[in-house]
Write an enzyme that holds these catalytic residues in place. Structure first.
Site, short mmCIF file in Angstrom:
data_model
loop_
_atom_site.label_atom_id
_atom_site.label_comp_id
_atom_site.label_asym_id
_atom_site.label_seq_id
_atom_site.Cartn_x
_atom_site.Cartn_y
_atom_site.Cartn_z
CB CYS A 157 -17.67 -38.37 -3.32
SG CYS A 157 -17.68 -39.80 -2.24
CG ASN A 210 -12.15 -40.44 -2.72
OD1 ASN A 210 -11.37 -40.31 -1.78
ND2 ASN A 210 -13.46 -40.36 -2.55
CD GLU A 211 -14.89 -43.44 0.50
OE1 GLU A 211 -16.02 -43.38 -0.02
OE2 GLU A 211 -14.67 -43.08 1.66
CD GLU A 231 -15.67 -34.26 -1.09
OE1 GLU A 231 -15.49 -34.92 -0.05
OE2 GLU A 231 -16.21 -34.73 -2.10
O1 AHR Z 1 -15.85 -36.80 3.55
C1 AHR Z 1 -17.06 -37.04 2.90
C2 AHR Z 1 -16.97 -38.19 1.92
O2 AHR Z 1 -16.71 -39.39 2.59
C3 AHR Z 1 -15.87 -38.12 0.91
O3 AHR Z 1 -16.22 -37.36 -0.17
C4 AHR Z 1 -15.68 -39.53 0.50
O4 AHR Z 1 -14.37 -39.81 0.11
C5 AHR Z 1 -16.13 -40.32 1.70
O5 AHR Z 1 -17.06 -41.25 1.36
#
Ligand code: AHR
Length: 616
Positions: free
Chosen positions: A240, A371-372, A45
């Site tokens: 994120c 993602n989350e 990321e």
């Molecule tokens: O790894 C950091 C963040 O942690 C990522 O962007 C997210 O997916 C998680 O909350």
């Protein structure tokens, strides 16, 4: 005679005699499950300056003056205001790169200059080549020239070259500069000579030595650290940043391919996420875009695992969602990406891949939807994605999310709903204290086997020292992860992909800690956590073997954690043993019933002891 490699991650060295003995039985002749080639991978990321300022080797920040604060990263210096000035002009033509800088100089002695500070400085290695390029148009082409200088932190020139013979039309000019010295926090200085008006844009400086020598490519030392892990997959581009703070700020792969000048810059969502660690100069140039991610996967022999926005912005931020009636463009992005990766020349997006220089398909097999994300708004959108993706591409393996925590209401709800659907894998995230990792080493031993497989998509043991706000990469966290990973390996029939997160952090520009690999402008350092990942990923094996103590798996009993695999290509039996206590443990291995003699082969370094075991 069969070779056995025996790995120990220990607090203290193991002795092989005089302590009460633990007896483990290794059922090497009865493998219980295949280990997926994608078992151990990496999660990338653009956080902590992981891409811009990190893996993407561009040294110039805000090279095209498109940051909202157009001169961010640039500084003028002049002896007299009349001698020169800069004006940022916006063509206002709705193009992506609509701004350029107009420099007016009025001094034959050339005492007006524009410097770029880089990403917390620029790193220059002594006696190395640096490739400079710039777009220029000049009203007085014959009367102007630019001295391109590489300076160290105290302003001393350590390399330079001239750019001249401009024209009235935009052209790209290039030169290569060799450094006479190193600099950790150097900068680029453009010294304007002559008298006249010069327009500049896309000012760029790269080390010549990039990964595989690709111009405008990736930082060699950082890619090498990834290559050394032999990752089974690369998950990209996050995290994120896939979601964005709001939908406008989400990651859109189509804006990240093609000519770099035409890739639409956006704010990096980590820019303002943590006020304590704010980085107002953090943007995504997308010089490292989806095409480059696919190339990287190909280079490293890793399966690409792109994660796409599912019509939802980060639920920790705005939580903005697209109206269900407007979801189609998001789904099209996913369908088009598969075509871009796998389609032939007759398809619209496959053709684009051809044109970018890659006729062969990238052969993408996995795609992540969101993602989350959590709650019904995710499931509602996920269902539409799944139907569209599987009806067009029934072979594609969809990775769905289960929210930000490895338990609780959101997590249970996601699993319950997703079990009734058809994701191939469900992504679980664990950012927890070391104690959680130790006590969850048996988490998957009793997991339901029917239905989707598990992707341990983001994990790291968060160990706090001295009441610090952020966690550390330390021995304790590495040991806890190793213990937990024996549980992942033991359950490789269910857990088929795993990745530590986040991957990279710039020592002067990080937002989140711990991270797997730390770097500054010149060097990079692998953490203890990295070496744990490497032990597992480079000793993946092909099949899990059962290892029992008194008929039980070893998942924390008296501080030991054990898993093992055989490698049917090399004939090796590879056993990982973690001792989380300070107590010396004496372990006897009985391999498929026969007693073994042990013989020490080597003690390679602080975390790892390798033994060869000769079977009687
Ligand atoms: O790894 C950091 C963040 O942690 C990522 O962007 C997210 O997916 C998680 O909350």
């Amino acid at each position: 005679m069969k070779r056995i490699i025996w790995f120990f991650a220990l607090v203290v060295c193991i002795s092989i005699s005089s302590f009460s003995q633990r007896k483990l039985t290794v059922y090497a002749d009865k493998p219980v499950a295949a280990v997926s080639p994608t078992m151990w991978g990496v999660f990338f990321e653009d956080i902590n300056f992981g891409a811009d300022g990190g893996l993407y080797a561009e040294l110039v920040k805000n090279r095209s003056f498109e940051f909202p604060t157009a001169m961010m990263g640039w500084r003028e210096s002049r002896t007299n205001y009349q001698k020169g000035r800069v004006l940022v002009i916006n063509k206002s033509d709705n193009s992506i790169n609509s701004r350029f800088a107009r420099i007016t100089v009025n001094n034959l002695e050339g005492n007006y200059s524009l410097a770029n500070e880089g990403f917390r400085g620029m790193g220059f290695h002594k006696a190395k080549q640096y490739d400079f390029s710039i777009m220029i148009r000049s009203e007085n082409p014959k009367d102007c020239r630019i001295k391109v200088q590489l300076l160290n932190h105290s302003g001393k020139e350590i390399g330079s070259a001239f750019i001249e013979n401009f024209s009235n039309d935009w052209n790209t000019y290039r030169t290569t500069i060799v450094t006479s010295d190193s600099a950790q926090r150097g900068k680029l200085n453009l010294l304007f000579e002559g008298t006249g008006v010069t327009d500049i844009d896309m000012v760029s400086l790269f080390p010549h030595d990039t990964w595989k020598g690709r111009p405008g490519g990736l930082r060699n030392d950082l890619v090498q650290k990834l290559a050394d892990l032999k990752p089974g997959f690369i998950r990209f581009p996050g995290g994120c940043i896939v979601e964005g703070k709001d939908l406008a700020n989400r990651y859109q792969w189509k804006t990240t391919i093609g000519n770099v000048a035409d890739r639409k810059l956006i704010m990096n969502r980590w820019n303002v996420e943590f006020p304590r660690k704010s980085a107002p100069d953090y943007y995504q140039s997308f010089g490292l875009g989806f095409y480059e991610y696919f190339l990287l996967c190909e280079d490293l022999g890793a399966e690409p695992l792109p994660i796409l926005n599912c019509g939802m912005a980060c639920q920790f931020n705005s939580g903005e969602v697209v109206d269900m009636k407007e979801l189609q463009p998001y789904i099209d992005d996913a369908l088009d990406l598969i075509e871009f990766s796998n389609g032939d020349e007759s398809t619209k997006w496959g053709k684009l891949r051809y044109e970018l220089g890659h006729p062969q398909p990238f052969n993408m097999k996995f795609i992540g939807v969101g993602n989350e994300q959590w709650e019904p708004q995710y499931i509602e959108r996920y269902k539409v994605f799944e139907k569209a993706l599987l009806s067009r591409y029934p072979q594609i393996k969809i990775v769905s999310g289960s929210g930000p925590s490895p338990d609780g209401e959101y997590f249970n709800y996601a699993w319950k709903e997703l079990r009734q659907l058809s994701p191939a894998l469900i992504d679980e995230h664990y950012y927890k204290p070391p104690s959680w990792f130790f006590s969850n080493a048996s988490r998957y031993d009793s997991y339901e086997r029917k239905g989707p497989k598990v992707f341990a998509g983001e994990y790291a043991a968060h160990s706090r020292e001295n009441n610090e706000a952020e966690s550390r990469n330390n021995w304790e966290s590495a040991l806890a992860e190793a213990a937990f990973m024996t549980g992942l390996e033991r359950n490789a029939d269910l857990v088929q992909m795993c990745s530590y997160a986040p991957l990279f952090a710039h020592v002067d520009a990080w937002q989140w800690r711990p991270d797997l690999i730390w770097f500054d402008n010149l060097n990079s350092v692998a953490t203890p956590n990295y070496y744990v990942q490497k032990f597992f990923s480079t000793n993946r094996g092909t099949n899990v073997v059962k290892i029992l103590e008194n008929n039980n798996v070893v998942a924390g009993n008296d501080s030991l954690y054990v898993s093992g695999v055989i490698d049917d290509k090399t004939g090796e039996l590879i056993i990982k043993i973690v001792n989380s206590s300070s107590k010396v443990q004496d372990v006897e291995l009985n391999v498929s019933g026969s007693k073994v003699k042990r013989q020490m082969l080597s003690c390679s370094f602080w975390l790892q002891l390798i033994y060869t075991v000769i079977i009687n």
